[in-house]
Design an enzyme around this catalytic site. Structure first.
Site, short mmCIF file in Angstrom:
data_model
loop_
_atom_site.label_atom_id
_atom_site.label_comp_id
_atom_site.label_asym_id
_atom_site.label_seq_id
_atom_site.Cartn_x
_atom_site.Cartn_y
_atom_site.Cartn_z
N ASP A 1 4.20 -1.51 -3.37
CA ASP A 1 3.49 -2.57 -4.07
C ASP A 1 4.13 -3.88 -3.60
OD1 ASP A 1 2.15 -4.07 -6.13
OD2 ASP A 1 3.98 -3.96 -7.32
N PHE A 2 3.45 -5.01 -3.81
CA PHE A 2 4.00 -6.29 -3.36
C PHE A 2 4.65 -7.07 -4.49
CE2 PHE A 2 3.43 -10.86 -2.13
CZ PHE A 2 4.35 -10.86 -1.09
N ASP A 3 3.85 -7.48 -5.48
CA ASP A 3 4.37 -8.33 -6.56
C ASP A 3 5.41 -7.58 -7.40
OD1 ASP A 3 2.75 -10.81 -6.28
OD2 ASP A 3 1.11 -9.41 -6.56
N GLY B 1 -2.48 -5.75 -5.54
CA GLY B 1 -3.60 -6.24 -6.34
C GLY B 1 -3.64 -7.76 -6.29
N LYS C 1 -5.40 1.63 -5.54
CA LYS C 1 -4.28 2.06 -4.69
C LYS C 1 -4.33 3.56 -4.40
CE LYS C 1 -1.34 -1.84 -5.89
NZ LYS C 1 -0.05 -2.32 -6.38
N ASP D 1 -0.10 0.78 -10.23
CA ASP D 1 0.50 1.64 -9.19
C ASP D 1 0.39 3.12 -9.56
OD1 ASP D 1 1.45 -0.54 -7.55
OD2 ASP D 1 3.00 -0.88 -9.06
#
Length: 206
Positions: free
Chosen positions: A7-9, A96, A140, A167
């Site tokens: 995941d990014f954030d 997202g 995802k 997630d």
């Protein structure tokens, strides 16, 4: 071949992209509150995304790009991606959030790909609209199956790392499921839990 999906954030990046974008508009607290509810699983992810992005209406697109160029990466991000690549993993990012945030991070970290949403802009300003492949709670999970199929990677050879409710959907398609400084809703689905803000902690468990 092995696959690692981050995941990014609040996972690869230390913070929430949309909170940084809301700051110049003085809406950081309002946006952060909605983000918190969505990540804890108390709010539908799609609805929360639409709601939050609508608050960014009027922000200059160039300003948004500038902010996203310098988002703070999570401690240990460089070392972890580098080690995973040495171990034979393809390392990719699902978010997202937004491509203007994930693409600069992809370049810095040497990720193999990034999948995220696009903020709509017109005449140089954000319209408050968003589109893309990562807009739903199930996105995802949907995307990881497509990537596994394309690369010929099994569930056994897949590692996923995330922190929030959106997630959960990808966790069932990986044998190594890391909840990183995560909400309880995700910890329940994980088999590796890291509560220290240092991504290299993951390497001890894989």
């Amino acid at each position: 071949m092995k696959l690692a999906v981050f995941d990014f954030d609040s996972t690869l990046m230390d913070g929430e992209t949309i909170d940084f974008l809301a700051k110049p508009l003085g809406l950081e607290a309002k946006v952060a509150k909605i983000t918190e509810e969505a990540m804890a699983g108390r709010l539908d992810f799609f609805e929360s995304l639409i709601q939050r992005v609508s608050l960014l209406k009027g922000l200059e697109y160039s300003k948004a790009v500038e902010i996203c160029k310098d988002l703070p990466l999570m401690p240990g991000a460089y070392e972890t991606v580098s080690e995973l690549k040495k171990m034979g993993y393809k390392v990719i990012c699902f978010s997202g959030g937004f491509r203007i945030g994930t693409s600069p991070a992809k370049e810095k970290l040497g990720l193999d790909a990034d999948f995220s949403n696009i903020l709509h802009e017109k005449d140089g300003v954000l319209t408050g609209l968003v589109g893309g492949d990562m807009m739903f709670g199930f996105s995802k999970g949907d995307m990881i199956q497509r990537v596994q199929s394309m690369l010929g990677v099994s569930v056994e050879n897949t590692l996923v790392v995330g922190d929030g409710a959106n997630d959960v959907s990808m966790f069932k398609y990986a044998s190594k499921k890391v909840a990183f400084c995560a909400k309880d809703v995700l910890k329940k689905e994980a088999n590796i839990i890291v509560d220290k803000k240092d991504l290299t902690q993951i390497l001890k468990s894989i």
